[in-house]
Enzyme design. Structure first.
Site, PDB file in Angstrom:
ATOM      1  N   ALA A 244     -22.853  33.711 -27.641  1.00  0.00           N
ATOM      2  CA  ALA A 244     -22.791  35.291 -28.152  1.00  0.00           C
ATOM      3  C   ALA A 244     -23.771  36.152 -27.957  1.00  0.00           C
ATOM      4  O   ALA A 244     -23.037  37.523 -27.099  1.00  0.00           O
ATOM      5  CB  ALA A 244     -22.649  35.017 -29.171  1.00  0.00           C
TER       6      ALA A 244
ATOM      7  N   HIS B 203     -20.046  31.644 -28.153  1.00  0.00           N
ATOM      8  CA  HIS B 203     -20.642  30.495 -28.740  1.00  0.00           C
ATOM      9  C   HIS B 203     -22.323  30.941 -29.413  1.00  0.00           C
ATOM     10  O   HIS B 203     -22.467  29.957 -27.712  1.00  0.00           O
ATOM     11  CB  HIS B 203     -19.296  29.246 -29.031  1.00  0.00           C
ATOM     12  N   SER B 204     -22.916  30.664 -30.321  1.00  0.00           N
ATOM     13  CA  SER B 204     -24.057  30.703 -30.463  1.00  0.00           C
ATOM     14  C   SER B 204     -24.622  31.648 -29.739  1.00  0.00           C
ATOM     15  O   SER B 204     -24.624  32.524 -29.257  1.00  0.00           O
ATOM     16  CB  SER B 204     -24.478  28.915 -30.827  1.00  0.00           C
ATOM     17  N   LEU B 205     -25.807  30.754 -28.946  1.00  0.00           N
ATOM     18  CA  LEU B 205     -26.490  31.197 -27.761  1.00  0.00           C
ATOM     19  C   LEU B 205     -25.195  32.190 -26.117  1.00  0.00           C
ATOM     20  O   LEU B 205     -26.140  33.100 -26.404  1.00  0.00           O
ATOM     21  CB  LEU B 205     -26.843  30.091 -26.925  1.00  0.00           C
TER      22      LEU B 205
ATOM     23  N   SER C 230     -19.094  34.441 -31.350  1.00  0.00           N
ATOM     24  CA  SER C 230     -18.699  32.994 -32.102  1.00  0.00           C
ATOM     25  C   SER C 230     -19.563  33.011 -32.683  1.00  0.00           C
ATOM     26  O   SER C 230     -21.236  32.124 -31.745  1.00  0.00           O
ATOM     27  CB  SER C 230     -17.673  31.918 -31.236  1.00  0.00           C
TER      28      SER C 230
END
Length: 254
Positions: A99, A95-97, A122
């Protein structure tokens, strides 16, 4: 049979061990996030899937270790730790970083002949889509303002001054890593990529997420959910259902 050393246990947390599971899910957290964020995921997916929650340096029980300031260096370290867990199909979720780290980890594992079965990304635009962002250069109050805007940190965790500083140190390092990351052109992955975003996320547009498709020849799908950057907190049941589908396909090779 997996042989887990002391170093691997520092990096990999198995909140709900499922040694007989036919598939594994490696989870990589957002900026400022930790392995414990994925405790509910581990409980929801066991015993059919074993969740490996990655604990970055610089937080919780690793709070005295220096956090990485480079996505590439963090991906090098994570890939090395995940190699021990590739004896069964391994799906990577970030998720975010996480990803971006997951994308780079997938490439490193593929280069070592241990290609993951799938990549789930994500809350992050495609690696090839660049925005100029400067959260890592802001004051502490500026970083906290960003946190409040995205809604990803428990305010109680920031109430204690010592804990607040530890969180801010890790956050600054994480934001430095993600904001200075620049994609290096390489052959697309061969694994399917499943992208997930909140429709009101200020950090990724539908168009930016769609561009993940150009980074794989293995198939691509895009899912949207009501909510912002941390849509997955409120949409957990739907996210888990979609993860189950990806994991089932990875296990059967379909």
């Amino acid at each position: 049979m997996v042989v887990v050393g002391e170093m691997n246990q520092r990096w990999i947390r198995r909140f709900s061990p499922a040694p007989e599971a036919g598939v594994r899910l490696a989870c990589l957290a957002h900026a400022g996030g930790s392995a414990s964020y994925f405790l509910p995921v581990a409980r929801a997916l066991a015993p059919g899937c074993e969740v490996l929650a990655v604990q970055y340096p610089g937080r919780q029980d690793r709070r005295l270790e220096k956090a990485f300031e480079s996505v590439g260096e963090l991906a090098d370290a994570v890939a090395e730790q995940l190699l021990a867990w590739t004896d069964r199909p391994l799906v990577i979720f970030g998720h975010s970083l996480g990803a971006l780290v997951g994308f780079e980890v997938a490439g490193r594992l593929a280069d070592k002949g241990c290609e993951p079965a799938a990549l789930v990304v994500s809350g992050r635009r495609a690696p090839s889509r660049v925005r100029v962002e400067n959260v890592h250069t802001r004051t502490d109050d500026g970083i906290l303002a960003e946190l409040n805007a995205l809604g990803g940190t428990d305010p109680l965790a920031l109430a204690d001054p010592e804990m607040r500083q530890l969180i801010l140190d890790a956050l600054r390092a994480d934001y430095t890593a993600v904001e200075t990351y620049r994609y290096t052109e390489r052959a697309p992955l061969r694994v399917p990529i499943s992208a997930h975003i909140g429709t009101d996320d200020p950090r990724v547009t539908l168009d930016e997420a769609q561009d993940w498709a150009r980074h794989t020849t293995g198939g691509f799908e895009l899912h949207t959910y009501p909510g912002g950057h941390f849509y997955l907190n409120d949409q957990a049941a739907t996210v888990i259902a979609n993860l189950r589908r990806v994991l089932a396909a990875a296990q059967t090779g379909s």
